[in-house]
Write a protein that holds these residues in place. Structure first.
Motif, PDB file in Angstrom:
ATOM      1  N   GLU A  49       0.831  -1.216   0.000  1.00 20.58           N
ATOM      2  CA  GLU A  49       0.000   0.000   0.000  1.00 20.58           C
ATOM      3  C   GLU A  49       0.858   1.255   0.000  1.00 20.58           C
ATOM      4  O   GLU A  49       0.550   2.238  -0.685  1.00 20.58           O
ATOM      5  CB  GLU A  49      -0.922   0.013   1.214  1.00 20.58           C
ATOM      6  CG  GLU A  49      -2.050  -0.966   1.155  1.00 20.58           C
ATOM      7  CD  GLU A  49      -2.951  -0.849   2.374  1.00 20.58           C
ATOM      8  OE1 GLU A  49      -3.398   0.283   2.670  1.00 20.58           O
ATOM      9  OE2 GLU A  49      -3.188  -1.872   3.034  1.00 20.58           O
ATOM     10  N   ALA A  50       1.944   1.233   0.779  1.00 19.39           N
ATOM     11  CA  ALA A  50       2.821   2.404   0.872  1.00 19.39           C
ATOM     12  C   ALA A  50       3.492   2.687  -0.473  1.00 19.39           C
ATOM     13  O   ALA A  50       3.575   3.845  -0.904  1.00 19.39           O
ATOM     14  CB  ALA A  50       3.871   2.181   1.959  1.00 19.39           C
ATOM     15  N   VAL A  51       3.949   1.638  -1.138  1.00 17.77           N
ATOM     16  CA  VAL A  51       4.589   1.822  -2.444  1.00 17.77           C
ATOM     17  C   VAL A  51       3.569   2.316  -3.463  1.00 17.77           C
ATOM     18  O   VAL A  51       3.875   3.185  -4.285  1.00 17.77           O
ATOM     19  CB  VAL A  51       5.272   0.510  -2.898  1.00 17.77           C
ATOM     20  CG1 VAL A  51       5.685   0.575  -4.352  1.00 17.77           C
ATOM     21  CG2 VAL A  51       6.479   0.228  -2.012  1.00 17.77           C
ATOM     22  N   ALA A  52       2.350   1.806  -3.408  1.00 15.33           N
ATOM     23  CA  ALA A  52       1.305   2.274  -4.320  1.00 15.33           C
ATOM     24  C   ALA A  52       0.983   3.753  -4.068  1.00 15.33           C
ATOM     25  O   ALA A  52       0.719   4.507  -5.010  1.00 15.33           O
ATOM     26  CB  ALA A  52       0.050   1.427  -4.170  1.00 15.33           C
ATOM     27  N   ALA A  53       1.032   4.178  -2.818  1.00 12.50           N
ATOM     28  CA  ALA A  53       0.739   5.574  -2.485  1.00 12.50           C
ATOM     29  C   ALA A  53       1.876   6.500  -2.897  1.00 12.50           C
ATOM     30  O   ALA A  53       1.673   7.714  -3.041  1.00 12.50           O
ATOM     31  CB  ALA A  53       0.472   5.714  -0.987  1.00 12.50           C
ATOM     32  N   GLN A  54       3.065   5.955  -3.102  1.00 15.24           N
ATOM     33  CA  GLN A  54       4.194   6.791  -3.489  1.00 15.24           C
ATOM     34  C   GLN A  54       4.060   7.341  -4.907  1.00 15.24           C
ATOM     35  O   GLN A  54       4.536   8.440  -5.178  1.00 15.24           O
ATOM     36  CB  GLN A  54       5.500   6.010  -3.393  1.00 15.24           C
ATOM     37  CG  GLN A  54       6.037   5.898  -2.001  1.00 15.24           C
ATOM     38  CD  GLN A  54       7.367   5.185  -1.978  1.00 15.24           C
ATOM     39  OE1 GLN A  54       7.624   4.309  -2.798  1.00 15.24           O
ATOM     40  NE2 GLN A  54       8.197   5.566  -1.046  1.00 15.24           N
ATOM     41  N   THR A  55       3.423   6.615  -5.790  1.00 10.55           N
ATOM     42  CA  THR A  55       3.325   7.055  -7.183  1.00 10.55           C
ATOM     43  C   THR A  55       2.602   8.389  -7.304  1.00 10.55           C
ATOM     44  O   THR A  55       3.144   9.330  -7.888  1.00 10.55           O
ATOM     45  CB  THR A  55       2.643   5.966  -8.040  1.00 10.55           C
ATOM     46  OG1 THR A  55       3.400   4.762  -7.922  1.00 10.55           O
ATOM     47  CG2 THR A  55       2.559   6.387  -9.494  1.00 10.55           C
ATOM     48  N   PRO A  56       1.384   8.544  -6.731  1.00  7.68           N
ATOM     49  CA  PRO A  56       0.747   9.860  -6.829  1.00  7.68           C
ATOM     50  C   PRO A  56       1.489  10.930  -6.025  1.00  7.68           C
ATOM     51  O   PRO A  56       1.539  12.090  -6.441  1.00  7.68           O
ATOM     52  CB  PRO A  56      -0.664   9.636  -6.300  1.00  7.68           C
ATOM     53  CG  PRO A  56      -0.666   8.318  -5.635  1.00  7.68           C
ATOM     54  CD  PRO A  56       0.484   7.550  -6.143  1.00  7.68           C
ATOM     55  N   ALA A  57       2.092  10.549  -4.897  1.00  3.23           N
ATOM     56  CA  ALA A  57       2.841  11.529  -4.107  1.00  3.23           C
ATOM     57  C   ALA A  57       4.059  12.010  -4.889  1.00  3.23           C
ATOM     58  O   ALA A  57       4.396  13.210  -4.879  1.00  3.23           O
ATOM     59  CB  ALA A  57       3.259  10.925  -2.774  1.00  3.23           C
ATOM     60  N   ASP A  58       4.716  11.108  -5.596  1.00  5.68           N
ATOM     61  CA  ASP A  58       5.871  11.460  -6.417  1.00  5.68           C
ATOM     62  C   ASP A  58       5.459  12.428  -7.527  1.00  5.68           C
ATOM     63  O   ASP A  58       6.164  13.400  -7.810  1.00  5.68           O
ATOM     64  CB  ASP A  58       6.481  10.185  -6.998  1.00  5.68           C
ATOM     65  CG  ASP A  58       7.828  10.434  -7.637  1.00  5.68           C
ATOM     66  OD1 ASP A  58       8.736  10.919  -6.929  1.00  5.68           O
ATOM     67  OD2 ASP A  58       7.977  10.135  -8.840  1.00  5.68           O
ATOM     68  N   ARG A  59       4.295  12.159  -8.134  1.00 12.95           N
ATOM     69  CA  ARG A  59       3.789  13.052  -9.192  1.00 12.95           C
ATOM     70  C   ARG A  59       3.500  14.447  -8.646  1.00 12.95           C
ATOM     71  O   ARG A  59       3.774  15.450  -9.296  1.00 12.95           O
ATOM     72  CB  ARG A  59       2.524  12.469  -9.813  1.00 12.95           C
ATOM     73  CG  ARG A  59       2.787  11.466 -10.895  1.00 12.95           C
ATOM     74  CD  ARG A  59       1.545  11.219 -11.732  1.00 12.95           C
ATOM     75  NE  ARG A  59       0.394  10.814 -10.942  1.00 12.95           N
ATOM     76  CZ  ARG A  59      -0.004   9.554 -10.788  1.00 12.95           C
ATOM     77  NH1 ARG A  59       0.645   8.588 -11.382  1.00 12.95           N
ATOM     78  NH2 ARG A  59      -1.048   9.272 -10.061  1.00 12.95           N
ATOM     79  N   VAL A  60       2.948  14.510  -7.428  1.00 12.71           N
ATOM     80  CA  VAL A  60       2.622  15.811  -6.835  1.00 12.71           C
ATOM     81  C   VAL A  60       3.898  16.595  -6.539  1.00 12.71           C
ATOM     82  O   VAL A  60       3.973  17.799  -6.812  1.00 12.71           O
ATOM     83  CB  VAL A  60       1.765  15.636  -5.554  1.00 12.71           C
ATOM     84  CG1 VAL A  60       1.674  16.916  -4.769  1.00 12.71           C
ATOM     85  CG2 VAL A  60       0.379  15.148  -5.922  1.00 12.71           C
ATOM     86  N   VAL A  61       4.902  15.932  -5.992  1.00 11.56           N
ATOM     87  CA  VAL A  61       6.167  16.624  -5.697  1.00 11.56           C
ATOM     88  C   VAL A  61       6.776  17.134  -6.993  1.00 11.56           C
ATOM     89  O   VAL A  61       7.250  18.274  -7.061  1.00 11.56           O
ATOM     90  CB  VAL A  61       7.148  15.696  -4.942  1.00 11.56           C
ATOM     91  CG1 VAL A  61       8.525  16.331  -4.843  1.00 11.56           C
ATOM     92  CG2 VAL A  61       6.614  15.385  -3.554  1.00 11.56           C
ATOM     93  N   ALA A  62       6.753  16.317  -8.041  1.00 12.38           N
ATOM     94  CA  ALA A  62       7.282  16.758  -9.332  1.00 12.38           C
ATOM     95  C   ALA A  62       6.473  17.926  -9.884  1.00 12.38           C
ATOM     96  O   ALA A  62       7.041  18.869 -10.450  1.00 12.38           O
ATOM     97  CB  ALA A  62       7.288  15.592 -10.323  1.00 12.38           C
ATOM     98  N   ALA A  63       5.155  17.892  -9.709  1.00 11.10           N
ATOM     99  CA  ALA A  63       4.305  18.996 -10.180  1.00 11.10           C
ATOM    100  C   ALA A  63       4.609  20.284  -9.424  1.00 11.10           C
ATOM    101  O   ALA A  63       4.558  21.373 -10.001  1.00 11.10           O
ATOM    102  CB  ALA A  63       2.835  18.633 -10.035  1.00 11.10           C
ATOM    103  N   CYS A  64       4.938  20.159  -8.146  1.00 13.20           N
ATOM    104  CA  CYS A  64       5.291  21.349  -7.357  1.00 13.20           C
ATOM    105  C   CYS A  64       6.579  21.978  -7.864  1.00 13.20           C
ATOM    106  O   CYS A  64       6.829  23.162  -7.632  1.00 13.20           O
ATOM    107  CB  CYS A  64       5.432  20.988  -5.880  1.00 13.20           C
ATOM    108  SG  CYS A  64       3.866  20.665  -5.051  1.00 13.20           S
TER     109      CYS A  64
END
Length: 173
Positions: A49-64
């Motif tokens: 679950e944690a690894v799956a949650a990293q994908t959208p979090a990674d996208r958000v950090v990149a978008a920032c």
């Protein structure tokens, strides 16, 4: 009402209560310790679950870190991802493990999740500053994702999954 003794206490009062209380404690069965395989599966599932949650979090950090003004939708998504990582970190911390090596893995995974949370919060602070500053803007433009700790969490999950798949199904394991 019970008759009073010479000392002014009720006959058998606190002492009788203590004896009954201790007797009840002895009758209760010891809590069942989950076997190692069950603990390993629970930890691996949570890491999935944690690894799956990293994908959208990674996208958000990149978008920032993208140049130009950011949308309110990015801020909302960042808030959702921050909350999701917070919940995962709390579940990781509260996972009842008894095997010492799995407890160490749990602590390490918790630190990696805490880093992901911190990175997301820092990206939000740089992308949506209360007091804009040129150095903050320069730092924001260098953001491109969660970084190496996210990779470490994926490697940790993969190692546990390998151990989980190769775990013998015998008693006590």
């Amino acid at each position: 009402m019970r008759p009073r003794t010479a000392r002014g206490q009720q006959s058998g009062g606190p002492r009788r209560y203590a004896v009954r209380f201790l007797a009840n404690l002895r009758r209760r069965p010891a809590p069942v310790r989950p076997v190692r395989a069950a603990q390993l599966r629970a930890l691996t599932a949570l890491l999935d679950e944690a690894v799956a949650a990293q994908t959208p979090a990674d996208r958000v950090v990149a978008a920032c870190g993208e140049p130009g003004p950011l949308s309110g939708q990015t801020a909302q998504e960042a808030g959702r991802q921050c909350m999701a990582l917070h919940r995962l970190h709390a579940r990781m911390r509260d996972l009842p493990l008894t095997e010492s090596d799995l407890v160490r893995v749990q602590e390490y995974a918790g630190r990696l999740l805490a880093y992901d949370q911190w990175m997301l919060r820092e990206a939000m602070d740089l992308a949506f500053p209360t007091n804009p500053h040129p150095t903050g803007e320069a730092a924001r433009l260098h953001l491109n994702g969660l970084g190496r700790p996210a990779d470490d969490l994926r490697r940790l999950r993969d190692a546990l999954r390998f151990e989980c798949d190769g775990e013998p199904a015998g008693p006590g394991r």
